[in-house]
Motif scaffolding. Structure first.
Motif, PDB file in Angstrom:
ATOM      1  N   ARG A 422       0.830  -1.211   0.000  1.00 57.13           N
ATOM      2  CA  ARG A 422       0.000   0.000   0.000  1.00 57.13           C
ATOM      3  C   ARG A 422       0.864   1.260   0.000  1.00 57.13           C
ATOM      4  O   ARG A 422       0.620   2.203  -0.771  1.00 57.13           O
ATOM      5  N   GLU A 423       1.892   1.285   0.843  1.00 58.96           N
ATOM      6  CA  GLU A 423       2.744   2.472   0.919  1.00 58.96           C
ATOM      7  C   GLU A 423       3.575   2.641  -0.345  1.00 58.96           C
ATOM      8  O   GLU A 423       3.769   3.761  -0.835  1.00 58.96           O
ATOM      9  N   ALA A 424       4.105   1.536  -0.878  1.00 57.17           N
ATOM     10  CA  ALA A 424       4.985   1.620  -2.046  1.00 57.17           C
ATOM     11  C   ALA A 424       4.238   2.001  -3.314  1.00 57.17           C
ATOM     12  O   ALA A 424       4.792   2.674  -4.195  1.00 57.17           O
ATOM     13  N   THR A 425       2.995   1.573  -3.444  1.00 59.60           N
ATOM     14  CA  THR A 425       2.256   1.793  -4.685  1.00 59.60           C
ATOM     15  C   THR A 425       1.453   3.087  -4.698  1.00 59.60           C
ATOM     16  O   THR A 425       0.874   3.438  -5.722  1.00 59.60           O
ATOM     17  N   TRP A 426       1.431   3.802  -3.567  1.00 60.08           N
ATOM     18  CA  TRP A 426       0.639   5.026  -3.487  1.00 60.08           C
ATOM     19  C   TRP A 426       1.178   6.050  -4.493  1.00 60.08           C
ATOM     20  O   TRP A 426       2.310   6.482  -4.422  1.00 60.08           O
ATOM     21  N   VAL A 431       3.744  -2.052 -12.134  1.00 60.98           N
ATOM     22  CA  VAL A 431       3.690  -3.084 -13.180  1.00 60.98           C
ATOM     23  C   VAL A 431       3.612  -4.439 -12.508  1.00 60.98           C
ATOM     24  O   VAL A 431       4.453  -4.764 -11.656  1.00 60.98           O
ATOM     25  N   GLU A 432       2.599  -5.228 -12.851  1.00 57.33           N
ATOM     26  CA  GLU A 432       2.471  -6.573 -12.297  1.00 57.33           C
ATOM     27  C   GLU A 432       3.156  -7.560 -13.229  1.00 57.33           C
ATOM     28  O   GLU A 432       2.902  -7.573 -14.434  1.00 57.33           O
ATOM     29  N   GLU A 433       4.053  -8.365 -12.647  1.00 55.41           N
ATOM     30  CA  GLU A 433       4.784  -9.352 -13.436  1.00 55.41           C
ATOM     31  C   GLU A 433       4.501 -10.737 -12.886  1.00 55.41           C
ATOM     32  O   GLU A 433       3.786 -10.900 -11.898  1.00 55.41           O
ATOM     33  N   ASP A 434       5.085 -11.720 -13.501  1.00 55.76           N
ATOM     34  CA  ASP A 434       4.896 -13.102 -13.086  1.00 55.76           C
ATOM     35  C   ASP A 434       5.614 -13.337 -11.760  1.00 55.76           C
ATOM     36  O   ASP A 434       6.828 -13.475 -11.717  1.00 55.76           O
ATOM     37  N   GLY A 435       4.863 -13.347 -10.684  1.00 55.39           N
ATOM     38  CA  GLY A 435       5.439 -13.654  -9.375  1.00 55.39           C
ATOM     39  C   GLY A 435       5.677 -12.464  -8.487  1.00 55.39           C
ATOM     40  O   GLY A 435       5.904 -12.638  -7.286  1.00 55.39           O
ATOM     41  N   PHE A 436       5.641 -11.230  -9.002  1.00 55.12           N
ATOM     42  CA  PHE A 436       5.830 -10.062  -8.137  1.00 55.12           C
ATOM     43  C   PHE A 436       5.354  -8.797  -8.834  1.00 55.12           C
ATOM     44  O   PHE A 436       5.025  -8.791 -10.020  1.00 55.12           O
ATOM     45  N   VAL A 437       5.320  -7.717  -8.054  1.00 53.98           N
ATOM     46  CA  VAL A 437       4.903  -6.403  -8.539  1.00 53.98           C
ATOM     47  C   VAL A 437       6.122  -5.491  -8.548  1.00 53.98           C
ATOM     48  O   VAL A 437       6.939  -5.515  -7.616  1.00 53.98           O
ATOM     49  N   LEU A 438       6.280  -4.678  -9.594  1.00 45.77           N
ATOM     50  CA  LEU A 438       7.346  -3.694  -9.671  1.00 45.77           C
ATOM     51  C   LEU A 438       6.754  -2.297  -9.519  1.00 45.77           C
ATOM     52  O   LEU A 438       5.764  -1.961 -10.193  1.00 45.77           O
ATOM     53  N   LYS A 440       7.767   1.814  -9.436  1.00 49.70           N
ATOM     54  CA  LYS A 440       8.774   2.856  -9.658  1.00 49.70           C
ATOM     55  C   LYS A 440       8.480   4.050  -8.761  1.00 49.70           C
ATOM     56  O   LYS A 440       7.437   4.693  -8.881  1.00 49.70           O
ATOM     57  N   ARG A 441       9.408   4.334  -7.838  1.00 49.05           N
ATOM     58  CA  ARG A 441       9.244   5.451  -6.918  1.00 49.05           C
ATOM     59  C   ARG A 441       9.514   6.782  -7.630  1.00 49.05           C
ATOM     60  O   ARG A 441      10.155   6.811  -8.684  1.00 49.05           O
ATOM     61  N   PRO A 442       9.085   7.898  -7.038  1.00 54.74           N
ATOM     62  CA  PRO A 442       9.376   9.208  -7.634  1.00 54.74           C
ATOM     63  C   PRO A 442      10.867   9.484  -7.795  1.00 54.74           C
ATOM     64  O   PRO A 442      11.256  10.234  -8.692  1.00 54.74           O
ATOM     65  N   ASP A 443      11.713   8.872  -6.946  1.00 52.70           N
ATOM     66  CA  ASP A 443      13.158   9.107  -7.065  1.00 52.70           C
ATOM     67  C   ASP A 443      13.804   8.219  -8.121  1.00 52.70           C
ATOM     68  O   ASP A 443      15.025   8.258  -8.311  1.00 52.70           O
ATOM     69  N   GLY A 444      13.004   7.416  -8.823  1.00 51.47           N
ATOM     70  CA  GLY A 444      13.525   6.565  -9.878  1.00 51.47           C
ATOM     71  C   GLY A 444      13.882   5.160  -9.453  1.00 51.47           C
ATOM     72  O   GLY A 444      14.063   4.272 -10.292  1.00 51.47           O
ATOM     73  N   LYS A 445      14.017   4.904  -8.140  1.00 53.12           N
ATOM     74  CA  LYS A 445      14.301   3.549  -7.659  1.00 53.12           C
ATOM     75  C   LYS A 445      13.067   2.673  -7.887  1.00 53.12           C
ATOM     76  O   LYS A 445      11.927   3.143  -7.869  1.00 53.12           O
ATOM     77  N   VAL A 446      13.311   1.378  -8.086  1.00 50.50           N
ATOM     78  CA  VAL A 446      12.224   0.440  -8.367  1.00 50.50           C
ATOM     79  C   VAL A 446      12.161  -0.607  -7.277  1.00 50.50           C
ATOM     80  O   VAL A 446      13.160  -1.272  -6.970  1.00 50.50           O
ATOM     81  N   VAL A 447      10.984  -0.758  -6.673  1.00 50.87           N
ATOM     82  CA  VAL A 447      10.757  -1.714  -5.588  1.00 50.87           C
ATOM     83  C   VAL A 447      10.067  -2.945  -6.160  1.00 50.87           C
ATOM     84  O   VAL A 447       9.064  -2.831  -6.871  1.00 50.87           O
ATOM     85  N   GLY A 448      10.597  -4.113  -5.846  1.00 52.78           N
ATOM     86  CA  GLY A 448       9.984  -5.370  -6.262  1.00 52.78           C
ATOM     87  C   GLY A 448       9.319  -6.046  -5.082  1.00 52.78           C
ATOM     88  O   GLY A 448       9.942  -6.214  -4.033  1.00 52.78           O
ATOM     89  N   LEU A 449       8.054  -6.440  -5.252  1.00 56.17           N
ATOM     90  CA  LEU A 449       7.253  -6.954  -4.139  1.00 56.17           C
ATOM     91  C   LEU A 449       6.649  -8.313  -4.477  1.00 56.17           C
ATOM     92  O   LEU A 449       5.529  -8.399  -4.995  1.00 56.17           O
ATOM     93  N   PRO A 450       7.323  -9.409  -4.179  1.00 51.66           N
ATOM     94  CA  PRO A 450       6.714 -10.737  -4.345  1.00 51.66           C
ATOM     95  C   PRO A 450       5.698 -11.007  -3.231  1.00 51.66           C
ATOM     96  O   PRO A 450       5.649 -10.293  -2.220  1.00 51.66           O
ATOM     97  N   GLU A 451       4.908 -12.034  -3.414  1.00 48.17           N
ATOM     98  CA  GLU A 451       3.987 -12.471  -2.367  1.00 48.17           C
ATOM     99  C   GLU A 451       4.777 -13.106  -1.211  1.00 48.17           C
ATOM    100  O   GLU A 451       5.834 -13.703  -1.440  1.00 48.17           O
TER     101      GLU A 451
END
Length: 478
Positions: A422-426, A431-438, A440-451
């Motif tokens: 919830r906090e990361a995607t606000w 982008v939803e991928e096979d097995g996790f969600v990517l 992109k933060r405002p600073d350009g870093k990308v957080v990957g969130l598997p189940e």
């Protein structure tokens, strides 16, 4: 890590480090005041303001000067009788024998930067750079900010400091040539906090303990909370209005009370933690268990900030679960990332940093741990049982932090994962991928969130989607 790093008291916050906090101000965490301490806490909002520091710039850490083990003031004269009496007085109320030898010096403010720089070693610089990289990935700093700039920006506030490497403490004077026997009452009070650090170091060898904790972000912060919590509680007995700062170069700074609005909120929360929540913890230990229990914690420090946050766990003999290297197989992750990637550092984030990370850029407020705006983050991290993180780097500037966090139950893991998502995607690109969600933060870093997987939550934060995806694939699909 590629090479061993000497853990200095300075770069504790990985503690990391740098710290900017009030030694005698109110607590983030209410706690009993020791019966022997009648002094009220100092409200930082009423502290006398000082001139703002220079604006930090995005410069690299300067090259340190070479300094040996001997004190720079090796030929310093013996302590004046009045200062020796102060050392004996502080030692008596702290309940520890005074050191047989201790060097105390004055330094003119105009010479402070050069004196500080002489204490910074190559190891300090490496660790400060490493801490900066971790803070950038966690979102505490942007790519133009560096912890070195934050440290040097508040040198104009420093009143005094202690170096355990050199067994030397300094008092800062506005003019050159001021001797110890000429110190004002406030300058003598400045010595008290640093004398307590000298007592701790003399009896418990602070550097040796920090050396043993190198790379463990969480355990380092927990031990810093013991060290500074002890010093805050006892300097309160001298009614000090001050700000204590661990800094690069193996020193402990004491500075005039002032909150610098230029410092990012996540960094402020980290820097205040040992001096507020740590002081609350130390006060509770002194009231309920006595000074010997506090001494024992200096010899055998708590293994996690969870033990500082939840004092009731001391009675339960709780210890964090240790996640070994196999839980984050570095070789497989490096292979997936591709040629040129290497491990920069590995350790544990801990409960405090998970809370701080989830709270994000929310403005720093006193008592933030108990504010309604922090409630979801605090509840999400409350089931923390242990974790392991590894930071990988590439010469082209690529970076990625990969973490596996274990909770007390699968339900607690799911709660953290939901809050994290919830906090990361606000208001972010998702982008939803096979097995996790990517994400992109405002600073350009990308957080990957598997189940979550049972009690474990895995996530990664990288400098690009490709980097984050590659770091997670061995863990999600392997």
């Amino acid at each position: 890590m590629d090479r061993p790093m000497r853990r200095t008291i300075a770069t504790l916050t990985a503690t990391l480090l740098l710290a900017l906090v009030f030694a005698a101000c109110g607590d983030d965490d209410p706690a009993p005041i020791p019966a022997t301490d009648p002094s009220p806490a100092v409200d930082p909002e009423t502290a006398t303001p000082t001139a703002p520091p220079p604006t930090p710039s995005a410069t690299a850490t300067p090259q340190p000067s070479e300094v040996g083990d001997a004190a720079p003031a090796g030929d310093a004269p013996p302590l004046p009788d009045s200062i020796r009496e102060l050392v004996e007085e502080v030692a008596q109320f702290r309940g520890l024998e005074a050191p047989e030898s201790l060097v105390a010096l004055t330094v003119a403010r105009a010479d402070l930067y050069d004196t500080f720089l002489e204490l910074v070693t190559e190891e300090d610089r490496f660790e400060l750079d490493t801490s900066t990289e971790i803070y950038r990935l966690l979102g505490y700093l942007d790519d133009t900010e560096h912890l070195w700039d934050i440290q040097t920006s508040f040198l104009n506030l420093v009143l005094g400091f202690y170096s355990p490497d050199h067994k030397t403490l300094w008092v800062v004077t506005e003019e050159a040539g001021v001797g110890l026997e000429e110190l004002t009452r406030r300058q003598r009070e400045t010595l008290v906090h640093e004398i307590i650090h000298a007592l701790q170091d003399y009896h418990f060898d602070l550097d040796a303990t920090f050396d043993s904790l190198t790379g463990n972000l969480d355990a380092e912060l927990a031990f810093t909370s013991v060290v500074e919590g002890d010093a805050v509680v006892h300097t309160n007995r001298h009614r000090m209005r001050s700000l204590a700062l661990p800094a690069a170069g193996g020193v402990y700074f004491l500075a005039s009370g002032n909150q610098l609005s230029s410092i990012p909120a996540p960094v402020l929360r980290t820097l205040y933690f040992p001096y507020r929540t740590g002081a609350s913890w130390a006060g509770s230990v002194l009231v309920n268990e006595g000074v010997e229990a506090l001494n024992a914690s200096l010899m055998e420090p708590p293994g996690a900030t969870t033990l500082i946050l939840h004092r009731e766990l001391r009675d339960a003999d709780w210890e964090p679960e240790q996640l070994g290297e196999s839980t984050l197989p570095a070789e497989q992750i490096q292979e997936s990332l591709g040629a040129g990637w290497r491990v920069r550092v590995a350790g544990s984030l801990g409960e405090f940093h998970l809370i701080n990370y989830l709270v994000g850029d929310d403005p720093y407020v006193e008592g933030w741990l108990y504010a309604s705006t922090s409630r979801l983050a605090v509840e999400a991290a409350k089931g923390w049982a242990g974790d392991r993180y590894t930071v990988f780097e590439h010469d082209d500037g690529g970076r990625v932090l990969v973490a596996r966090v274990r909770f007390t139950s699968a339900e607690e893991a799911s709660q953290f994962a939901r809050t994290h998502t919830r906090e990361a995607t606000w208001q972010a690109d998702v982008v939803e991928e096979d097995g996790f969600v990517l994400v992109k933060r405002p600073d350009g870093k990308v957080v990957g969130l598997p189940e979550p997987v049972g009690r474990d939550v895995i996530f990664a934060i990288g400098t690009s989607a490709d980097v984050t995806r590659a770091a997670l694939e061995p863990l999600v699909k392997g």
